[in-house]
Design an enzyme around this catalytic site. Structure first.
Site, PDB file in Angstrom:
ATOM      1  N   ASN A 175       2.967  -5.200   7.364  1.00 45.76           N
ATOM      2  CA  ASN A 175       4.120  -6.098   7.228  1.00 45.76           C
ATOM      3  C   ASN A 175       4.308  -6.924   8.485  1.00 45.76           C
ATOM      4  O   ASN A 175       3.927  -6.500   9.570  1.00 45.76           O
ATOM      5  CB  ASN A 175       5.413  -5.269   7.064  1.00 45.76           C
ATOM      6  CG  ASN A 175       5.700  -4.936   5.616  1.00 45.76           C
ATOM      7  OD1 ASN A 175       5.133  -5.508   4.702  1.00 45.76           O
ATOM      8  ND2 ASN A 175       6.598  -3.987   5.425  1.00 45.76           N
TER       9      ASN A 175
ATOM     10  N   SER B 167      11.809  -0.716   3.016  1.00 45.27           N
ATOM     11  CA  SER B 167      11.130   0.126   4.002  1.00 45.27           C
ATOM     12  C   SER B 167      11.896   0.223   5.322  1.00 45.27           C
ATOM     13  O   SER B 167      11.893   1.268   5.984  1.00 45.27           O
ATOM     14  CB  SER B 167       9.715  -0.398   4.249  1.00 45.27           C
ATOM     15  OG  SER B 167       9.748  -1.761   4.587  1.00 45.27           O
TER      16      SER B 167
ATOM     17  N   LYS C 226       4.855 -13.225   2.692  1.00 54.85           N
ATOM     18  CA  LYS C 226       5.423 -11.863   2.635  1.00 54.85           C
ATOM     19  C   LYS C 226       6.474 -11.700   3.741  1.00 54.85           C
ATOM     20  O   LYS C 226       7.495 -11.033   3.552  1.00 54.85           O
ATOM     21  CB  LYS C 226       4.291 -10.832   2.783  1.00 54.85           C
ATOM     22  CG  LYS C 226       4.739  -9.378   2.844  1.00 54.85           C
ATOM     23  CD  LYS C 226       4.492  -8.637   1.549  1.00 54.85           C
ATOM     24  CE  LYS C 226       5.125  -7.260   1.468  1.00 54.85           C
ATOM     25  NZ  LYS C 226       4.344  -6.185   2.013  1.00 54.85           N
TER      26      LYS C 226
ATOM     27  N   GLY D 294       0.216   7.212   6.859  1.00 51.52           N
ATOM     28  CA  GLY D 294       1.557   7.370   6.297  1.00 51.52           C
ATOM     29  C   GLY D 294       1.453   7.245   4.782  1.00 51.52           C
ATOM     30  O   GLY D 294       0.405   7.558   4.196  1.00 51.52           O
TER      31      GLY D 294
ATOM     32  N   ASN E 193      10.264 -10.184   3.418  1.00 53.27           N
ATOM     33  CA  ASN E 193      10.775  -9.087   4.244  1.00 53.27           C
ATOM     34  C   ASN E 193      11.934  -9.543   5.133  1.00 53.27           C
ATOM     35  O   ASN E 193      12.899  -8.797   5.329  1.00 53.27           O
ATOM     36  CB  ASN E 193       9.659  -8.470   5.092  1.00 53.27           C
ATOM     37  CG  ASN E 193       8.668  -7.686   4.261  1.00 53.27           C
ATOM     38  OD1 ASN E 193       7.465  -7.868   4.374  1.00 53.27           O
ATOM     39  ND2 ASN E 193       9.142  -6.811   3.400  1.00 53.27           N
TER      40      ASN E 193
ATOM     41  N   ALA F  12       4.248   2.801  -2.161  1.00 53.04           N
ATOM     42  CA  ALA F  12       4.015   4.182  -1.739  1.00 53.04           C
ATOM     43  C   ALA F  12       5.240   4.684  -1.002  1.00 53.04           C
ATOM     44  O   ALA F  12       5.925   3.899  -0.343  1.00 53.04           O
ATOM     45  CB  ALA F  12       2.812   4.225  -0.800  1.00 53.04           C
TER      46      ALA F  12
ATOM     47  N   GLY G 211      -1.139   4.414   3.701  1.00 48.33           N
ATOM     48  CA  GLY G 211      -2.463   4.848   4.142  1.00 48.33           C
ATOM     49  C   GLY G 211      -2.976   6.007   3.294  1.00 48.33           C
ATOM     50  O   GLY G 211      -4.161   6.073   2.959  1.00 48.33           O
TER      51      GLY G 211
HETATM   52  O1  PAF Z   1       9.478  -3.633   2.808  1.00 47.96           O
HETATM   53  C1  PAF Z   1       9.723  -3.406   1.612  1.00 47.96           C
HETATM   54  O2  PAF Z   1      10.469  -2.486   1.248  1.00 47.96           O
HETATM   55  C2  PAF Z   1       9.064  -4.268   0.546  1.00 47.96           C
HETATM   56  O3  PAF Z   1       8.159  -5.132   1.187  1.00 47.96           O
HETATM   57  C3  PAF Z   1      10.009  -5.070  -0.344  1.00 47.96           C
HETATM   58  C4  PAF Z   1       9.224  -6.138  -1.057  1.00 47.96           C
HETATM   59  C5  PAF Z   1      11.150  -5.701   0.423  1.00 47.96           C
HETATM   60  C6  PAF Z   1      10.538  -4.201  -1.475  1.00 47.96           C
HETATM   61  O4  PAF Z   1      11.381  -3.188  -1.085  1.00 47.96           O
END
Ligand code: PAF
Length: 312
Positions: A103, A256, A185, A9, A189, A128, A12
């Site tokens: 993630n 995302s 992280k 994606g 998120n 990305a 990647g």
């Molecule tokens: O998932 C995401 O979009 C990113 O990890 C974050 C840090 C929330 C920034 O948009």
């Protein structure tokens, strides 16, 4: 070192492009047969902070004959990790190493279960995005943090660090507390993605109101409670402040999860707020805010085809 990118994606493709340009023998693996055909015929377009060019990678679909790799970097969406273990069985050299940069939580456990003692874990803030099939934008260089689950530094750990550094995607930090990095992280998120998706906000909109800051506080507190019970040490002194800093630092981002919803794709909610709520329950705790956010995002995922008739 031969490197496999499992999941071609946006992230990647950026990783694959940079590794190829750094001279690594790189194989990209992608489940979408149409994408494999497109990229095999035309290469893929990569633009953004690292320049504009067409990359012509060696890209294969999941079930092809794949030469073995010494390092497999797993960047598939979390709900595809279990399927990725099948691909890894065909591709990983006997003394090969797997690195997950995905993630959420739970990916390491799935991979470690399939390849005991061979999995490293980490996170990256490299940016990305997908523009169209076969077209990607490298939106930012970023810090990649990774390590061994037991905190040891082995020859293989140093070989992976060297490869990531030569990739030139941004700084690379080898850490003893890789699990703490992944959980840190997760907190970011958990506190940003689901709330901003449900409220249809860019990241910067979340902490603008007192209610938004209160929601961030509640999500973070539940995450900290679970992390403490699991004896996981987070890497930020003040995780709540860190979340607000990320919101402000990525103010114009559509996160995302929101991008997944807008594109009609499944989200990673089960590996973010959903996973956190399940962890809490397995420890005899509760995480009602995370659980509710997870249920609401699941409803949003499931509501695509529902026709809403306005009340009379
Ligand atoms: O998932 C995401 O979009 C990113 O990890 C974050 C840090 C929330 C920034 O948009």
């Amino acid at each position: 070192m031969r490197i496999g990118i499992i999941g071609s994606g946006s992230l990647g493709s950026v990783l694959g492009g940079l590794l190829i340009e750094a001279g690594f023998n790189t194989i990209m693996v992608e489940r979408d047969e149409d994408e494999v055909k497109l990229v095999t015929e035309n290469g893929f377009w990569l633009e953004g902070v690292s320049g504009e060019r067409t990359i012509r990678p060696n890209i294969v679909s999941l079930n092809s004959e794949i030469p073995s790799v010494d390092l497999a970097i797993v960047v598939v969406k979390s709900y595809d990790t279990r399927d990725a273990t099948q691909t890894l069985r065909n591709i990983l050299a006997p003394d090969g190493v797997v690195l997950t940069l995905q993630n959420g939580i739970g990916n390491y456990e799935i991979l470690e279960n399939a390849f005991p003692g061979k999995v490293l874990l980490g996170t990256t803030t490299m940016g990305a995005m997908t523009l169209a099939p076969g077209r990607f934008r490298h939106t930012g260089f970023g810090l990649t943090t990774f390590g061994e689950p037991d905190g040891q530094i082995r020859d293989r750990t140093l070989r992976v660090k060297d490869a990531l550094e030569r990739m030139n995607g941004g700084p690379v930090s080898l850490v003893v507390n890789a699990t703490g990095c992944v959980w840190s992280k997760l907190v970011v998120n958990a506190a940003i993605n689901a709330p901003a998706t449900l409220l249809r906000l860019r990241n910067g909109g979340l902490p603008l109101t007192e209610a938004g800051r209160d929601l961030i506080h509640s999500v973070v507190e539940e995450c900290l409670k679970v992390a403490r019970a699991r004896k996981i040490e987070l890497i930020f002194d003040d995780p709540e402040k860190h979340v607000i800093d990320v919101c402000n630092g990525t103010a114009s981002n559509i996160n995302s999860m929101f991008q997944d919803i807008l594109a009609g794709r499944k989200t990673e909610i089960d590996f973010i707020n959903g996973a956190l709520a399940r962890e809490a329950e397995s420890l005899g705790l509760t995480a009602p805010v995370n659980r509710t956010l997870a249920l609401m995002v699941k409803m949003l995922e499931g509501s695509r085809d529902i026709q809403v008739n306005p009340p009379n």
